[in-house]
Design an enzyme around this catalytic site. Structure first.
Site, PDB file in Angstrom:
ATOM      1  CG  ASP A  47     -41.189  47.157   4.416  1.00  0.00           C
ATOM      2  OD1 ASP A  47     -40.753  47.704   5.460  1.00  0.00           O
ATOM      3  OD2 ASP A  47     -41.078  47.669   3.289  1.00  0.00           O
ATOM      4  CG  HIS A  64     -40.680  47.526  15.221  1.00  0.00           C
ATOM      5  ND1 HIS A  64     -40.565  47.224  13.888  1.00  0.00           N
ATOM      6  CD2 HIS A  64     -39.912  48.645  15.420  1.00  0.00           C
ATOM      7  CE1 HIS A  64     -39.773  48.107  13.294  1.00  0.00           C
ATOM      8  NE2 HIS A  64     -39.371  48.977  14.203  1.00  0.00           N
ATOM      9  CG  LEU A 158     -44.131  25.840   9.493  1.00  0.00           C
ATOM     10  CD1 LEU A 158     -44.064  25.982   7.978  1.00  0.00           C
ATOM     11  CD2 LEU A 158     -45.099  26.858  10.086  1.00  0.00           C
TER      12      LEU A 158
END
Length: 267
Positions: A47, A64, A158
């Site tokens: 965020d 962004h 991962l």
């Protein structure tokens, strides 16, 4: 030291500088980590991109774009610390309410990120997954994501799980619909419905619940993210905006997590 040894040592130093063979130094916090207690599953609400751009007098999309760069660093550090699962909240079901120009830009980011990072993800044995309603995603976004999922499906390192067009309430609602359908069809009895059955119908099936939730930008809410799965997760909030979030911040969150006692409702 004789002449031969001096030449040998000097040559090694030159080679190290040229090929960068020296290992990077770990931060103080990273040296304090207990490698045996690294959280298996970390979820992050990324965020603050818009506010980061606003503070710098830039359009929101610039935030962004900068935030996308941070993903690479955090994935790299998570992989380095042997985190098993990393779930990133990339786009929520509510984000469609944003201006069309911003949404269109956000829908291009997975394509741009994976085009650049997929070779590295494959090399580092990372498996890419997607969690969310894919039916509304643009064709170019879906194509890029599916390509990454397909080409990394056999990797066993991962697991990088992108929550894309994801909403926790919708996830639970759809899970319940599918369970009711099975009851109506007779393949499941209502008395058999329990937590395990519900979990097996969630979008996160096959993944353990997050041990640690990280949220950046100072906000302290879940924003409809993994409402079922976060029931007993540890939360760590930071005022740092996502584009400014560094590997050191990620390590700090894990260190604080390791200092907590997880009781799961017990004493």
């Amino acid at each position: 030291m004789n002449k031969f040894k001096i030449v040998k040592v000097g040559a090694r130093m030159v080679m190290e500088r040229f090929f960068h063979t020296k290992k990077p130094e770990h931060t103080k916090n990273e040296q304090l980590l207990d490698i045996e207690k690294i959280p298996a599953h970390i979820a992050i609400i990324m965020d603050g991109n818009g506010r980061w751009a606003q503070k710098k007098g830039l359009p929101r999309v610039a935030g962004h774009r900068e935030g996308m760069k941070v993903i690479h660093k955090i994935v790299e550090k998570a992989n380095d610390l042997q985190v098993k699962y990393l779930t990133l909240y990339a786009f929520s079901t509510e984000n469609w309410k944003r201006p069309k120009s911003e949404v269109d830009f956000l829908m291009r980011l997975p394509e741009q990120f994976l085009h650049k990072e997929l070779p590295k993800l494959k090399k580092n044995n990372v498996q890419v997954r997607i969690m969310g309603d894919q039916s509304l995603l643009p064709a170019h976004t879906l194509k890029a994501v599916n390509k990454a999922v397909t080409e990394t499906k056999n990797n066993n390192g991962l697991i990088l799980n992108f929550a894309l067009n994801y909403g926790g309430r919708r996830e639970i609602s759809e899970a319940l619909k599918n369970i009711v359908k099975k009851v109506e069809e007779g393949s499941l009895h209502s008395s058999d419905i329990n937590e395990q059955v519900i979990e097996s119908h969630l979008l996160s099936k096959g993944l353990p619940d997050p041990d640690l939730l990280i949220r950046t930008s100072g906000e302290k809410r879940l924003s409809n993210f993994m409402l079922w799965q976060l029931a007993y997760s540890e939360f760590w909030f930071t005022d740092v905006l996502w584009p400014d979030f560094k590997a050191e911040d990620f390590v700090e969150a894990i260190l604080i997590y390791q200092q907590r006692q997880r009781r799961y409702g017990g004493v």
